[in-house]
Design an enzyme around this catalytic site. Sequence first.
Site, PDB file in Angstrom:
ATOM      1  N   CYS A 137     -15.754 -10.835 106.674  1.00  0.00           N
ATOM      2  CA  CYS A 137     -16.715 -10.976 105.883  1.00  0.00           C
ATOM      3  C   CYS A 137     -18.088 -10.415 106.564  1.00  0.00           C
ATOM      4  O   CYS A 137     -18.600 -11.380 107.218  1.00  0.00           O
ATOM      5  CB  CYS A 137     -16.999 -12.381 105.240  1.00  0.00           C
ATOM      6  SG  CYS A 137     -18.575 -12.708 104.333  1.00  0.00           S
ATOM      7  N   LEU A 138     -18.457  -9.193 106.287  1.00  0.00           N
ATOM      8  CA  LEU A 138     -19.624  -8.736 106.928  1.00  0.00           C
ATOM      9  C   LEU A 138     -20.413  -7.746 106.126  1.00  0.00           C
ATOM     10  O   LEU A 138     -19.874  -6.970 105.373  1.00  0.00           O
ATOM     11  CB  LEU A 138     -19.430  -8.112 108.171  1.00  0.00           C
ATOM     12  CG  LEU A 138     -20.307  -7.480 109.279  1.00  0.00           C
ATOM     13  CD1 LEU A 138     -20.970  -8.567 109.975  1.00  0.00           C
ATOM     14  CD2 LEU A 138     -19.654  -6.703 110.201  1.00  0.00           C
TER      15      LEU A 138
END
Lengths: 465, 149
Positions: B86-87
């Site tokens: 999750c970036l």
Amino acid sequence: MKFGHVFKQTLKNEGFPPDWVESAISYSQLKKCINRLTSELSEVGLNPQTLARLIKQVEERNAKEAQENTKHADSPLEYLLNHEDGPEKGGVQKPFQPKLLFHVNEKTGELDSAMLDEETKKKLHMLALESGLTDLRVLEEPDDSKSIESGASSHTVIGHECRRRPGYKTVEVQLTSDSEFFTKLSSELSGLETLQDREEKRMHDKIEELGKQVAKLTDPDRRSNKKLIAVWRQIFQIYVENDIFFGTRETDHGGHDAGMAAQRFQKFANTIAQQGLVDKFKKPECLQALTSFMNINREILQGLKFGEINRTAMTKILKKFDKQTNLNVARSTFPLTITYPSFSSHLAKAVCSELNTSILSHVPQIDDYSCPMCMEIKWRPVKLSCGHVFCIRCLIVMQTNKQHLCPLCRQRSVVDANSDNLDLELADFLKKWFPDEVKAKQKHNELMAGVDQYGEVYKDQCVVM
Amino acid sequence: MTTPKRIIKETERLVAEKVPGISAVPHDDNVRYFDVKIDGPSQSPYEGGVFNLELFLPDDYPMTPPKIRFLTKIYHPNIDRLGRICLDVLKSNWSPALQIRTILLSIQALLGAPNPDDPLANDVAQKWKEDEKAAIETARQWTQQHAKA
């Protein structure tokens, strides 16, 4: 092999110009100075062992004082270089007057330190008694307590009183060879500095000259240069990629030492030879320009090497000085006055930036004009309202994908770009300097526009046609 | 299909100018598929570990971001059990001017600065918030267990 010998050999064999060799640090003479100094010192009973012991005591005492945060009155011994020196300690012109000072009790002739062992005391006692007979001098101290009574209690007076108490004599040992050593060394260092300035100036002129020549040879408005621009560009690109004097990468940055630089320069020379770039120069002017480019680089290398060997010579001679006399110059008293002029790195840096501005910049590199998205040439160049430039093809794709933000600054500038945003000036420049790349990219753009209009089949048909 | 210049250039640069603690090597039979190794940042619970990832450049790269996934098991609030990351720069904040090397640097930075307030692995994030010390210890253990070369 001894360093003195290596130093001499290097100076002789590396092909340095005679005036450089003359300005080099005279290692062997300085070494003789040290020998004289040691014999001078032992003549007055101060052999290295005794001095080491004395200095160690002073140091221990100082450390203790620093720990206890009190300033003790006096140490039994002081070693002064440049002792009249005011605030401007960097001044090299002032002659050094190194001397050793001992504080001796006037009445008993005893050294003012309870911590000395008997033997040393005896030696120094003898020293004090002998004063006048040898080159020792006994100085009568001005009576400081008087001046305090008279009310002139400024800081300096207190300082004096701390250091020189009434009832004590100061025995001063003049060190002739010592001053000779430092005078010589510092004058040589300033000589090296002058040499460096002169060399820099000379290189500057040379580079400027070559810059003009390269500019003429790569002028894109001349028909005869057309093929050669690409060759020059390739050569300079290889040059830049090899990072000869300075690393510009994450894992390798900062200046290179002479060995590394020489290695990289060799690699550069090999690469251009392998790719047959030199053979493409038919005109003698081109060959001549290339030769002088190579020579300038060789000279920078020589400068680096010369600086390095001299710096080593300086460190070594100071180390030797300490080892033989135990006066500990390098460690304590010293760094103020003698620093090596940052010869090598400074010269290389100055010359390299010159090289960049006056020579390499004459031939623009494609990497500076590539689109940050497709990494091909920015053709046609479109300048967004935020100021960032991309190739038209990538922006069309972005607009079709409804990606509105500038890839570099995220401003909403992509969405309202139109034909007014074409950068015509840059377009002319690119056409002039990169005709082949522009042609290829133009063809590609047209092909992709066709694909947009008619679908993937267009590509295959076009290739056949 | 010919390989776009962009991919060729990026690959060349990844080899010529290595990023400390990161390597990305394309497959021989697919220039868009990379084997990636990232060293755990020092002074993080991942220190000493070497993490394997896979990276794929889709057809419309760089208009769309590369697809990246951890192959090595890792205990991290922003990386789930399947290795998905999750970036923001891999999703909504992707920009076509970003590159493989910049993205991998971001991931390395994420290992150094876990963000439990924007979790992907909910259980891990919760542990991280409840008892950070214990969570870091677990992350360290997992690194020892799974990420040792």
